[in-house]
Design a protein around this motif. Structure first.
Motif, PDB file in Angstrom:
ATOM      1  N   SER A   1      -0.754  -7.188   1.195  1.00 28.97           N
ATOM      2  CA  SER A   1      -1.239  -7.099   2.407  1.00 28.97           C
ATOM      3  C   SER A   1      -0.649  -5.911   3.113  1.00 28.97           C
ATOM      4  CB  SER A   1      -0.771  -8.014   3.396  1.00 28.97           C
ATOM      5  OG  SER A   1      -0.766  -8.135   4.703  1.00 28.97           O
ATOM      6  N   PRO A   2      -1.134  -4.835   4.011  1.00 34.56           N
ATOM      7  CA  PRO A   2      -0.617  -4.059   4.548  1.00 34.56           C
ATOM      8  C   PRO A   2       0.350  -3.984   5.552  1.00 34.56           C
ATOM      9  CG  PRO A   2      -2.827  -4.005   5.501  1.00 34.56           C
ATOM     10  CD  PRO A   2      -2.628  -5.050   4.400  1.00 34.56           C
ATOM     11  N   ASP A   3       0.521  -5.479   6.379  1.00 32.65           N
ATOM     12  CA  ASP A   3       1.469  -5.686   7.552  1.00 32.65           C
ATOM     13  C   ASP A   3       2.751  -6.350   6.833  1.00 32.65           C
ATOM     14  OD1 ASP A   3      -0.478  -7.855   6.858  1.00 32.65           O
ATOM     15  OD2 ASP A   3       0.740  -9.114   8.165  1.00 32.65           O
ATOM     16  N   ARG A   4       2.639  -6.504   5.501  1.00 34.21           N
ATOM     17  CA  ARG A   4       3.878  -6.936   4.994  1.00 34.21           C
ATOM     18  C   ARG A   4       4.940  -5.835   4.414  1.00 34.21           C
ATOM     19  NH1 ARG A   4       3.950  -9.053  -1.080  1.00 34.21           N
ATOM     20  NH2 ARG A   4       6.142  -9.140  -1.336  1.00 34.21           N
ATOM     21  N   THR A   5       6.226  -6.331   5.042  1.00 33.97           N
ATOM     22  CA  THR A   5       7.320  -5.318   4.798  1.00 33.97           C
ATOM     23  C   THR A   5       7.928  -5.512   3.661  1.00 33.97           C
ATOM     24  OG1 THR A   5       7.811  -5.397   7.316  1.00 33.97           O
ATOM     25  CG2 THR A   5       9.416  -4.581   5.661  1.00 33.97           C
ATOM     26  N   VAL A   6       7.835  -4.581   2.695  1.00 34.75           N
ATOM     27  CA  VAL A   6       8.371  -4.654   1.365  1.00 34.75           C
ATOM     28  C   VAL A   6       9.794  -4.158   1.278  1.00 34.75           C
ATOM     29  CG1 VAL A   6       8.091  -4.028  -0.994  1.00 34.75           C
ATOM     30  CG2 VAL A   6       6.264  -4.581   0.345  1.00 34.75           C
ATOM     31  N   TYR A   7      10.150  -3.012   2.043  1.00 35.34           N
ATOM     32  CA  TYR A   7      11.522  -2.590   1.851  1.00 35.34           C
ATOM     33  C   TYR A   7      11.620  -1.860   3.311  1.00 35.34           C
ATOM     34  CZ  TYR A   7      15.232   0.463   0.515  1.00 35.34           C
ATOM     35  OH  TYR A   7      16.639   1.067   0.833  1.00 35.34           O
ATOM     36  N   SER A   8      12.856  -1.957   3.782  1.00 33.65           N
ATOM     37  CA  SER A   8      13.317  -1.424   5.011  1.00 33.65           C
ATOM     38  C   SER A   8      14.679  -1.045   4.915  1.00 33.65           C
ATOM     39  CB  SER A   8      13.097  -2.429   6.185  1.00 33.65           C
ATOM     40  OG  SER A   8      13.590  -2.158   7.338  1.00 33.65           O
ATOM     41  N   THR A   9      14.864   0.277   5.516  1.00 31.72           N
ATOM     42  CA  THR A   9      16.303   0.689   5.553  1.00 31.72           C
ATOM     43  C   THR A   9      17.044  -0.002   6.732  1.00 31.72           C
ATOM     44  OG1 THR A   9      15.490   2.678   6.772  1.00 31.72           O
ATOM     45  CG2 THR A   9      15.826   2.612   4.183  1.00 31.72           C
ATOM     46  N   HIS A  10      16.175  -0.356   7.820  1.00 33.20           N
ATOM     47  CA  HIS A  10      17.065  -0.964   8.835  1.00 33.20           C
ATOM     48  C   HIS A  10      17.676  -2.269   8.554  1.00 33.20           C
ATOM     49  CE1 HIS A  10      16.931  -2.318  12.996  1.00 33.20           C
ATOM     50  NE2 HIS A  10      16.997  -1.108  13.528  1.00 33.20           N
ATOM     51  N   PRO A  11      19.259  -2.144   9.232  1.00 33.72           N
ATOM     52  CA  PRO A  11      19.880  -3.261   8.754  1.00 33.72           C
ATOM     53  C   PRO A  11      19.411  -4.600   9.073  1.00 33.72           C
ATOM     54  CG  PRO A  11      20.787  -1.880  10.435  1.00 33.72           C
ATOM     55  CD  PRO A  11      19.344  -1.126   9.940  1.00 33.72           C
ATOM     56  N   ARG A  12      18.798  -4.769  10.310  1.00 32.55           N
ATOM     57  CA  ARG A  12      18.271  -5.986  10.936  1.00 32.55           C
ATOM     58  C   ARG A  12      17.085  -5.694  11.753  1.00 32.55           C
ATOM     59  NH1 ARG A  12      23.220  -7.738  13.945  1.00 32.55           N
ATOM     60  NH2 ARG A  12      24.276  -6.072  12.983  1.00 32.55           N
ATOM     61  N   PRO A  13      16.232  -6.578  11.709  1.00 32.67           N
ATOM     62  CA  PRO A  13      15.045  -6.548  12.719  1.00 32.67           C
ATOM     63  C   PRO A  13      15.433  -6.790  14.022  1.00 32.67           C
ATOM     64  CG  PRO A  13      14.988  -8.364  11.464  1.00 32.67           C
ATOM     65  CD  PRO A  13      15.818  -7.794  10.807  1.00 32.67           C
ATOM     66  N   GLN A  14      14.706  -6.154  14.921  1.00 33.04           N
ATOM     67  CA  GLN A  14      15.013  -6.130  16.393  1.00 33.04           C
ATOM     68  C   GLN A  14      14.580  -7.756  16.771  1.00 33.04           C
ATOM     69  OE1 GLN A  14      16.058  -4.281  18.900  1.00 33.04           O
ATOM     70  NE2 GLN A  14      16.519  -2.733  17.051  1.00 33.04           N
ATOM     71  N   PRO A  15      15.531  -8.258  17.327  1.00 29.16           N
ATOM     72  CA  PRO A  15      15.250  -9.609  17.948  1.00 29.16           C
ATOM     73  C   PRO A  15      14.024  -9.886  19.009  1.00 29.16           C
ATOM     74  CG  PRO A  15      17.244  -9.014  18.889  1.00 29.16           C
ATOM     75  CD  PRO A  15      16.937  -7.914  17.853  1.00 29.16           C
ATOM     76  N   ARG A  16      13.364 -10.982  18.707  1.00 25.76           N
ATOM     77  CA  ARG A  16      12.249 -11.025  19.830  1.00 25.76           C
ATOM     78  C   ARG A  16      12.347 -12.208  20.892  1.00 25.76           C
ATOM     79  NH1 ARG A  16       7.934  -7.479  19.297  1.00 25.76           N
ATOM     80  NH2 ARG A  16       7.908  -6.666  17.297  1.00 25.76           N
ATOM     81  N   CYS A  17      11.787 -11.900  21.967  1.00 24.04           N
ATOM     82  CA  CYS A  17      11.961 -13.044  23.114  1.00 24.04           C
ATOM     83  C   CYS A  17      11.208 -14.272  22.552  1.00 24.04           C
ATOM     84  CB  CYS A  17      11.353 -12.604  24.355  1.00 24.04           C
ATOM     85  SG  CYS A  17      11.518 -13.789  25.771  1.00 24.04           S
ATOM     86  N   GLU A  18      11.714 -15.581  22.639  1.00 20.57           N
ATOM     87  CA  GLU A  18      11.164 -16.889  22.320  1.00 20.57           C
ATOM     88  C   GLU A  18       9.979 -17.082  23.264  1.00 20.57           C
ATOM     89  OE1 GLU A  18      12.261 -19.101  19.841  1.00 20.57           O
ATOM     90  OE2 GLU A  18      13.624 -17.584  19.009  1.00 20.57           O
ATOM     91  N   THR A  19       9.991 -16.486  24.449  1.00 19.34           N
ATOM     92  CA  THR A  19       9.157 -17.058  25.476  1.00 19.34           C
ATOM     93  C   THR A  19       7.689 -16.056  25.329  1.00 19.34           C
ATOM     94  OG1 THR A  19      10.766 -17.631  26.900  1.00 19.34           O
ATOM     95  CG2 THR A  19       8.714 -17.613  27.944  1.00 19.34           C
TER      96      THR A  19
ATOM     97  N   GLY B   1       7.504 -13.074  23.359  1.00 22.08           N
ATOM     98  CA  GLY B   1       7.144 -12.345  21.996  1.00 22.08           C
ATOM     99  C   GLY B   1       7.760 -10.729  22.177  1.00 22.08           C
ATOM    100  N   GLU B   2       7.963 -10.269  23.189  1.00 25.28           N
ATOM    101  CA  GLU B   2       8.385  -9.105  23.375  1.00 25.28           C
ATOM    102  C   GLU B   2       9.757  -8.750  22.555  1.00 25.28           C
ATOM    103  OE1 GLU B   2       6.895  -6.112  24.529  1.00 25.28           O
ATOM    104  OE2 GLU B   2       5.149  -7.445  24.918  1.00 25.28           O
ATOM    105  N   LEU B   3      10.116  -7.443  22.377  1.00 28.73           N
ATOM    106  CA  LEU B   3      11.213  -7.126  22.084  1.00 28.73           C
ATOM    107  C   LEU B   3      12.312  -7.792  22.971  1.00 28.73           C
ATOM    108  CD1 LEU B   3      10.902  -3.412  20.385  1.00 28.73           C
ATOM    109  CD2 LEU B   3      11.167  -5.645  19.163  1.00 28.73           C
ATOM    110  N   ALA B   4      13.505  -8.089  22.595  1.00 33.99           N
ATOM    111  CA  ALA B   4      14.566  -8.678  23.247  1.00 33.99           C
ATOM    112  C   ALA B   4      15.213  -7.478  24.354  1.00 33.99           C
ATOM    113  CB  ALA B   4      15.687  -9.167  22.940  1.00 33.99           C
ATOM    114  N   SER B   5      15.079  -6.425  23.865  1.00 34.71           N
ATOM    115  CA  SER B   5      15.690  -5.368  24.770  1.00 34.71           C
ATOM    116  C   SER B   5      14.758  -4.978  25.826  1.00 34.71           C
ATOM    117  CB  SER B   5      15.949  -4.011  23.850  1.00 34.71           C
ATOM    118  OG  SER B   5      14.840  -3.694  23.195  1.00 34.71           O
ATOM    119  N   VAL B   6      13.515  -5.109  25.895  1.00 31.35           N
ATOM    120  CA  VAL B   6      12.688  -4.648  26.851  1.00 31.35           C
ATOM    121  C   VAL B   6      12.099  -5.920  27.507  1.00 31.35           C
ATOM    122  CG1 VAL B   6      11.887  -2.490  25.835  1.00 31.35           C
ATOM    123  CG2 VAL B   6      10.706  -4.699  25.386  1.00 31.35           C
ATOM    124  N   CYS B   7      12.324  -7.232  27.287  1.00 33.54           N
ATOM    125  CA  CYS B   7      11.878  -8.448  27.781  1.00 33.54           C
ATOM    126  C   CYS B   7      12.540  -8.583  29.151  1.00 33.54           C
ATOM    127  CB  CYS B   7      12.084  -9.604  27.096  1.00 33.54           C
ATOM    128  SG  CYS B   7      11.664 -11.156  27.438  1.00 33.54           S
ATOM    129  N   GLY B   8      11.408  -9.171  30.188  1.00 30.08           N
ATOM    130  CA  GLY B   8      12.096  -9.443  31.353  1.00 30.08           C
ATOM    131  C   GLY B   8      12.311 -10.764  31.579  1.00 30.08           C
TER     132      GLY B   8
END
Length: 117
Positions: free
Chosen positions: A2-20, A22-29
């Protein structure tokens, strides 16, 4: 594969998403939902960067409202007998109080993870 499946990433942690929303937590209002203390892990670290060699204990990784964070910082500062501040949703306590802060947070029900040396 599948093209949307991440196989390898150099980023240490994925960005947290808002539970309510679904936006990135850094831009969520949204207002942060209060999560039970026993489901949160407080990361405790010593830091002396950008402080002219002075050590501070940094408490990070907690999802709390501004009022709850302020109340927790006030409690930790009074129990440690030290000053401190809140910067970028992290509590900074002046001095090496990591063990004392860990004990206080465990009594409040938080899980503890000691970070760094």
């Amino acid at each position: 594969m599948s093209p949307d499946r991440t196989v390898y990433s150099t980023h240490p942690r994925p960005q947290p998403r808002c539970e309510t929303c679904g936006e990135l937590a850094s831009v969520c209002g949204c207002e942060p939902q209060s999560i039970a203390p026993n489901k949160q892990t407080a990361r405790l670290a010593h830091d002396r960067k950008r402080r002219r060699g002075k050590v501070v204990t940094v408490v990070s990784g907690l999802v709390l409202s501004e009022a709850q964070l302020d109340e927790l910082a006030k409690l930790l500062k009074s129990q440690c007998g030290a000053g401190g501040t809140i910067k970028d949703s992290e509590i900074e306590i002046q001095g090496e109080h990591r063990e004392k802060v860990a004990g206080i947070l465990q009594k409040l029900g938080f899980k503890i993870k000691l970070v760094g040396g």
